[in-house]
Design a protein around this motif. Structure first.
Motif, PDB file in Angstrom:
ATOM      1  N   ASP A  75       9.323  78.205  60.259  1.00 18.53           N
ATOM      2  CA  ASP A  75       7.929  77.808  60.053  1.00 18.53           C
ATOM      3  C   ASP A  75       7.111  78.284  61.250  1.00 18.53           C
ATOM      4  O   ASP A  75       7.643  78.601  62.311  1.00 18.53           O
ATOM      5  N   TYR A  76       5.805  78.307  61.055  1.00 19.40           N
ATOM      6  CA  TYR A  76       4.898  78.729  62.118  1.00 19.40           C
ATOM      7  C   TYR A  76       4.559  77.538  62.992  1.00 19.40           C
ATOM      8  O   TYR A  76       4.324  76.422  62.509  1.00 19.40           O
ATOM      9  N   GLY A 282       4.305  71.092  58.710  1.00 14.33           N
ATOM     10  CA  GLY A 282       5.553  71.825  58.689  1.00 14.33           C
ATOM     11  C   GLY A 282       6.300  71.632  57.382  1.00 14.33           C
ATOM     12  O   GLY A 282       5.873  70.895  56.480  1.00 14.33           O
ATOM     13  N   SER A 283       7.438  72.295  57.279  1.00 14.56           N
ATOM     14  CA  SER A 283       8.233  72.284  56.059  1.00 14.56           C
ATOM     15  C   SER A 283       9.154  71.064  56.006  1.00 14.56           C
ATOM     16  O   SER A 283       9.421  70.404  57.016  1.00 14.56           O
TER      17      SER A 283
END
Length: 319
Positions: A75-76, A282-283
């Protein structure tokens, strides 16, 4: 004349009772023993009884082990830089203490007894069932963990804890099958015996959450407020010993008072399942919780039951 008259009357009295004065003086006095009391305890019989028991329970040799895994997808971060996925694992265990618990419970028993030949010695067997429903818990239990995570080819070790909001053990049903030997009296018999027992326990692990200490600050791996719940039941074999006494109201009804002490095996069982957590940014993270729990049960029971032999006879004759 008066003396001769008195002597004649004495001789007449002796002849009436048929005993001479010399023989009466020499004859020993004998006493007749009272007939022995007749026992109302039957020679043999089937019986069925119900009553109540006062119970004390100790959950001994308690241990818990847990192993957790986590998988955080790429994730970024806040700077727009793509971070590689994180794969982590940790494991550890601990012993724990649960306080003793006590409660009243219903009890049912049935069995058979018989005298050995025509002696007051006797033998028999009885089976009892008690629904205890007694539990004990350890709140805010910490299960130490050690492990690490892999991110971008770099492995970082860490320590941490599983935090369990409530670890609870409950003993529900207990069966005992006890052969016994005894001695009967006029209205009662006393006995002692030992035999197998079987107890059902239930383990509940409520709101378990994994924390890791990576940079000196505990961080929730499985998510704050996302604790998982696990429970399972198991049957434990053991041994029981008893000592007791009865009192017969008549040949068909009697009261039984006894003390029973039981100890079971320590058995290990598995628990676990998947977890997932979606943070505010986030994921979604996923993983598994896996573990084992072990322990045994020691019970002490004071039982009092009302028992009937006539009722069993009627049931067997379908009356």
């Amino acid at each position: 004349m008066p003396r001769m008259y008195a002597a004649r009357h004495i001789l007449i009295l002796v002849s009436v009772v048929g005993v001479s004065p010399a023989f009466a003086a020499d004859r020993p006095i004998t006493f007749v023993d009272a007939p022995p009391a007749v026992s109302i305890v039957p020679h043999s019989g089937l019986f069925l009884g119900v009553g109540a028991s006062a119970n004390s329970v100790n959950f001994n040799n308690q241990n818990v082990y847990g192993r957790g895994t986590s998988d955080t997808p790429a994730d970024y971060n806040a700077f727009g830089v793509l971070q590689p996925p994180i794969v982590g694992t940790a494991a550890g265990g601990t012993g724990l203490t649960l306080s003793n618990s006590s409660a009243l419970a219903p009890v049912i028993q049935g069995g058979y007894f018989t005298h050995i030949n025509d002696t007051p010695w006797m033998g028999g067997v009885k089976m009892s069932y008690t629904y205890l429903g007694i539990s004990s818990s350890n709140n805010d239990l910490l299960i130490p963990q050690s492990g690490g995570f892999l991110q971008g080819g770099v492995y970082t070790p860490f320590t941490g804890n599983y935090v369990v909001q409530s670890y609870r053990q409950t003993v529900n049903s207990q069966f005992s099958l006890i052969p016994f030997l005894g001695h009967s009296f006029e209205k009662s018999f006393v006995y002692l015996g030992a035999g197998p027992t079987l107890a059902q326990t239930r383990t509940q692990i409520e709101r378990i959450t994994g924390f890791a200490d990576v940079v000196g600050v505990p961080t929730s791996i499985t998510g704050i407020g996302q604790g998982s719940n696990y429970s399972f039941s198991q049957w434990l074999w053991g041994v029981s010993a008893t000592v007791g006494a009865t009192y017969f109201l008549d040949r068909n009804w009697f009261v039984d008072v006894n003390y029973v002490a039981s100890i079971t095996q320590s058995k290990t069982s598995n628990w676990g399942g998947p977890w997932s957590d979606t943070p505010s940014s986030g994921s979604t993270r996923t993983g598994t919780n896996m573990g084992t729990s072990s322990g045994g049960v020691v019970t002490q029971q004071g039982n009092r039951t009302w028992n009937s032999a006539a009722l069993v006879s009627r049931i067997l004759r379908f009356e």
